[in-house]
Design a protein around this motif. Structure first.
Motif, PDB file in Angstrom:
ATOM      1  N   ALA A   1       0.768  -1.179   0.006  1.00  0.00           N
ATOM      2  CA  ALA A   1      -0.148   0.028   0.076  1.00  0.00           C
ATOM      3  C   ALA A   1       0.734   1.289  -0.077  1.00  0.00           C
ATOM      4  CB  ALA A   1      -0.931  -0.003   1.260  1.00  0.00           C
ATOM      5  N   TRP A   2       1.982   1.215   0.748  1.00  0.00           N
ATOM      6  CA  TRP A   2       2.865   2.379   0.790  1.00  0.00           C
ATOM      7  C   TRP A   2       3.440   2.499  -0.572  1.00  0.00           C
ATOM      8  CZ3 TRP A   2       3.203   6.347   3.753  1.00  0.00           C
ATOM      9  CH2 TRP A   2       2.970   6.108   5.277  1.00  0.00           C
ATOM     10  N   LEU A   3       3.910   1.399  -1.411  1.00  0.00           N
ATOM     11  CA  LEU A   3       4.252   1.467  -2.657  1.00  0.00           C
ATOM     12  C   LEU A   3       3.538   2.148  -3.686  1.00  0.00           C
ATOM     13  CD1 LEU A   3       6.662  -2.010  -2.674  1.00  0.00           C
ATOM     14  CD2 LEU A   3       7.433   0.619  -2.461  1.00  0.00           C
ATOM     15  N   VAL A   4       2.238   1.783  -3.691  1.00  0.00           N
ATOM     16  CA  VAL A   4       1.198   2.324  -4.469  1.00  0.00           C
ATOM     17  C   VAL A   4       0.912   3.844  -4.319  1.00  0.00           C
ATOM     18  CG1 VAL A   4      -1.178   1.872  -5.045  1.00  0.00           C
ATOM     19  CG2 VAL A   4       0.344   0.024  -4.853  1.00  0.00           C
ATOM     20  N   PHE A   5       0.642   3.828  -2.863  1.00  0.00           N
ATOM     21  CA  PHE A   5       0.487   5.357  -2.540  1.00  0.00           C
ATOM     22  C   PHE A   5       1.542   6.284  -2.808  1.00  0.00           C
ATOM     23  CE2 PHE A   5       0.199   8.748   0.843  1.00  0.00           C
ATOM     24  CZ  PHE A   5      -1.267   8.963   0.479  1.00  0.00           C
ATOM     25  N   GLY A   6       3.012   5.664  -2.691  1.00  0.00           N
ATOM     26  CA  GLY A   6       4.194   6.669  -3.253  1.00  0.00           C
ATOM     27  C   GLY A   6       4.187   6.889  -4.606  1.00  0.00           C
ATOM     28  N   ALA A   7       3.853   5.722  -5.235  1.00  0.00           N
ATOM     29  CA  ALA A   7       3.938   5.791  -6.792  1.00  0.00           C
ATOM     30  C   ALA A   7       2.700   6.800  -7.252  1.00  0.00           C
ATOM     31  CB  ALA A   7       3.797   4.484  -7.301  1.00  0.00           C
ATOM     32  N   LEU A   8       1.544   6.740  -6.935  1.00  0.00           N
ATOM     33  CA  LEU A   8       0.549   7.719  -7.175  1.00  0.00           C
ATOM     34  C   LEU A   8       0.792   9.092  -6.985  1.00  0.00           C
ATOM     35  CD1 LEU A   8      -2.687   5.555  -6.155  1.00  0.00           C
ATOM     36  CD2 LEU A   8      -1.679   6.303  -8.740  1.00  0.00           C
ATOM     37  N   ALA A   9       1.231   9.357  -5.660  1.00  0.00           N
ATOM     38  CA  ALA A   9       1.866  10.729  -5.262  1.00  0.00           C
ATOM     39  C   ALA A   9       3.011  11.340  -5.951  1.00  0.00           C
ATOM     40  CB  ALA A   9       1.852  10.737  -3.725  1.00  0.00           C
ATOM     41  N   GLY A  10       3.852  10.360  -6.397  1.00  0.00           N
ATOM     42  CA  GLY A  10       4.951  10.800  -7.070  1.00  0.00           C
ATOM     43  C   GLY A  10       4.662  11.194  -8.497  1.00  0.00           C
ATOM     44  N   TRP A  11       3.884  10.438  -9.024  1.00  0.00           N
ATOM     45  CA  TRP A  11       3.331  10.507 -10.410  1.00  0.00           C
ATOM     46  C   TRP A  11       2.536  11.947 -10.559  1.00  0.00           C
ATOM     47  CZ3 TRP A  11      -1.787   9.581 -12.623  1.00  0.00           C
ATOM     48  CH2 TRP A  11      -1.476   9.747 -14.037  1.00  0.00           C
ATOM     49  N   VAL A  12       1.616  11.972  -9.776  1.00  0.00           N
ATOM     50  CA  VAL A  12       1.075  13.264  -9.627  1.00  0.00           C
ATOM     51  C   VAL A  12       1.861  14.540  -9.570  1.00  0.00           C
ATOM     52  CG1 VAL A  12      -0.980  14.748  -8.475  1.00  0.00           C
ATOM     53  CG2 VAL A  12      -1.211  12.365  -9.110  1.00  0.00           C
ATOM     54  N   ALA A  13       2.722  14.447  -8.421  1.00  0.00           N
ATOM     55  CA  ALA A  13       3.558  15.478  -8.387  1.00  0.00           C
ATOM     56  C   ALA A  13       4.569  15.671  -9.553  1.00  0.00           C
ATOM     57  CB  ALA A  13       4.436  15.065  -7.047  1.00  0.00           C
ATOM     58  N   SER A  14       5.092  14.733  -9.930  1.00  0.00           N
ATOM     59  CA  SER A  14       6.107  14.958 -11.259  1.00  0.00           C
ATOM     60  C   SER A  14       5.324  15.610 -12.362  1.00  0.00           C
ATOM     61  CB  SER A  14       6.616  13.612 -11.541  1.00  0.00           C
ATOM     62  OG  SER A  14       5.454  12.557 -12.161  1.00  0.00           O
ATOM     63  N   MET A  15       3.923  15.237 -12.534  1.00  0.00           N
ATOM     64  CA  MET A  15       2.959  16.012 -13.448  1.00  0.00           C
ATOM     65  C   MET A  15       2.842  17.434 -13.280  1.00  0.00           C
ATOM     66  SD  MET A  15       0.633  13.104 -14.786  1.00  0.00           S
ATOM     67  CE  MET A  15      -0.275  14.146 -15.767  1.00  0.00           C
ATOM     68  N   ILE A  16       2.715  17.786 -12.119  1.00  0.00           N
ATOM     69  CA  ILE A  16       2.635  19.104 -11.599  1.00  0.00           C
ATOM     70  C   ILE A  16       3.989  19.948 -11.916  1.00  0.00           C
ATOM     71  CG2 ILE A  16       2.067  20.737  -9.622  1.00  0.00           C
ATOM     72  CD1 ILE A  16       0.040  18.560  -8.782  1.00  0.00           C
ATOM     73  N   ALA A  17       4.916  19.178 -11.387  1.00  0.00           N
ATOM     74  CA  ALA A  17       6.238  19.923 -11.397  1.00  0.00           C
ATOM     75  C   ALA A  17       6.948  19.895 -12.857  1.00  0.00           C
ATOM     76  CB  ALA A  17       7.433  19.291 -10.453  1.00  0.00           C
ATOM     77  N   GLY A  18       6.338  19.180 -13.630  1.00  0.00           N
ATOM     78  CA  GLY A  18       6.773  19.096 -15.148  1.00  0.00           C
ATOM     79  C   GLY A  18       7.964  18.306 -15.193  1.00  0.00           C
ATOM     80  N   THR A  19       8.153  17.360 -14.407  1.00  0.00           N
ATOM     81  CA  THR A  19       9.424  16.127 -14.442  1.00  0.00           C
ATOM     82  C   THR A  19       9.169  14.848 -14.976  1.00  0.00           C
ATOM     83  OG1 THR A  19       9.436  15.800 -11.973  1.00  0.00           O
ATOM     84  CG2 THR A  19      10.791  17.583 -12.774  1.00  0.00           C
ATOM     85  N   ASN A  20       7.725  14.683 -15.446  1.00  0.00           N
ATOM     86  CA  ASN A  20       7.177  13.347 -15.610  1.00  0.00           C
ATOM     87  C   ASN A  20       8.165  12.654 -16.493  1.00  0.00           C
ATOM     88  OD1 ASN A  20       5.473  11.135 -15.197  1.00  0.00           O
ATOM     89  ND2 ASN A  20       4.158  11.795 -16.832  1.00  0.00           N
ATOM     90  N   GLU A  21       8.567  13.276 -17.615  1.00  0.00           N
ATOM     91  CA  GLU A  21       9.468  12.757 -18.755  1.00  0.00           C
ATOM     92  C   GLU A  21      10.814  12.036 -18.227  1.00  0.00           C
ATOM     93  OE1 GLU A  21       9.007  16.624 -19.334  1.00  0.00           O
ATOM     94  OE2 GLU A  21       6.924  16.049 -19.253  1.00  0.00           O
ATOM     95  N   ARG A  22      11.212  12.738 -17.235  1.00  0.00           N
ATOM     96  CA  ARG A  22      12.509  12.309 -16.752  1.00  0.00           C
ATOM     97  C   ARG A  22      12.505  11.289 -15.810  1.00  0.00           C
ATOM     98  NH1 ARG A  22      14.584  18.179 -15.197  1.00  0.00           N
ATOM     99  NH2 ARG A  22      12.252  18.543 -15.283  1.00  0.00           N
ATOM    100  N   GLN A  23      11.289  10.816 -15.236  1.00  0.00           N
ATOM    101  CA  GLN A  23      11.299  10.213 -14.008  1.00  0.00           C
ATOM    102  C   GLN A  23      10.515   8.785 -14.355  1.00  0.00           C
ATOM    103  OE1 GLN A  23      10.456  13.571 -10.524  1.00  0.00           O
ATOM    104  NE2 GLN A  23       9.265  11.656 -10.388  1.00  0.00           N
ATOM    105  N   GLY A  24      11.006   7.751 -13.855  1.00  0.00           N
ATOM    106  CA  GLY A  24      10.335   6.254 -14.185  1.00  0.00           C
ATOM    107  C   GLY A  24       9.453   6.043 -12.965  1.00  0.00           C
ATOM    108  N   CYS A  25       9.262   4.827 -12.961  1.00  0.00           N
ATOM    109  CA  CYS A  25       8.278   4.385 -11.704  1.00  0.00           C
ATOM    110  C   CYS A  25       8.843   4.453 -10.350  1.00  0.00           C
ATOM    111  CB  CYS A  25       7.366   2.998 -12.327  1.00  0.00           C
ATOM    112  SG  CYS A  25       6.505   2.336 -11.001  1.00  0.00           S
ATOM    113  N   LEU A  26      10.140   3.830 -10.418  1.00  0.00           N
ATOM    114  CA  LEU A  26      10.746   3.551  -9.242  1.00  0.00           C
ATOM    115  C   LEU A  26      11.127   5.158  -8.716  1.00  0.00           C
ATOM    116  CD1 LEU A  26      12.291   1.935  -7.142  1.00  0.00           C
ATOM    117  CD2 LEU A  26      14.376   2.035  -8.439  1.00  0.00           C
ATOM    118  N   LEU A  27      11.529   6.293  -9.415  1.00  0.00           N
ATOM    119  CA  LEU A  27      11.833   7.436  -9.057  1.00  0.00           C
ATOM    120  C   LEU A  27      10.460   7.902  -8.354  1.00  0.00           C
ATOM    121  CD1 LEU A  27      14.146   9.345  -8.462  1.00  0.00           C
ATOM    122  CD2 LEU A  27      13.816  10.373 -10.644  1.00  0.00           C
ATOM    123  N   ASN A  28       9.415   7.767  -9.180  1.00  0.00           N
ATOM    124  CA  ASN A  28       7.936   8.324  -8.629  1.00  0.00           C
ATOM    125  C   ASN A  28       7.852   7.809  -7.349  1.00  0.00           C
ATOM    126  OD1 ASN A  28       7.233   9.798 -10.718  1.00  0.00           O
ATOM    127  ND2 ASN A  28       6.518   8.328 -11.918  1.00  0.00           N
TER     128      ASN A  28
END
Length: 85
Positions: A5-32
């Motif tokens: 659950a922590w991994l899924v929660f972290g992935a979702l939060a990291g993905w949304v944050a990377s879309m807001i910050a504009g870094t989604n193209e440079r990050q993979g799933c692990l970094l999210n």
């Protein structure tokens, strides 16, 4: 929450944050996942400072928003550090 659950929660939060910050193209799933989990700690800490109450994380919308805000702050700080170099 369990580790999955922590991994899924972290992935979702990291993905949304990377879309807001504009870094989604440079990050993979692990970094999210990493950004989301670290962002949750940062967001929880800042929430405690601002409100004066301890933040208790759960799998709910408030925790998600706090994690995303912390992750966005983390990404903006990291982007600023990278640009200075």
């Amino acid at each position: 929450m369990g580790i999955i659950a922590w991994l899924v929660f972290g992935a979702l939060a990291g993905w949304v944050a990377s879309m807001i910050a504009g870094t989604n193209e440079r990050q993979g799933c692990l970094l999210n996942i990493i950004v989301g989990i670290v962002g949750a700690f940062i967001g929880g800490f800042l929430y405690s400072l601002v409100t004066g109450r301890d933040f208790v994380a759960g799998f709910d919308i408030t925790s998600f928003i706090v994690a995303v805000v912390g992750a966005v702050i983390l990404l903006f700080v990291l982007t600023g550090v990278r640009r200075r170099r």
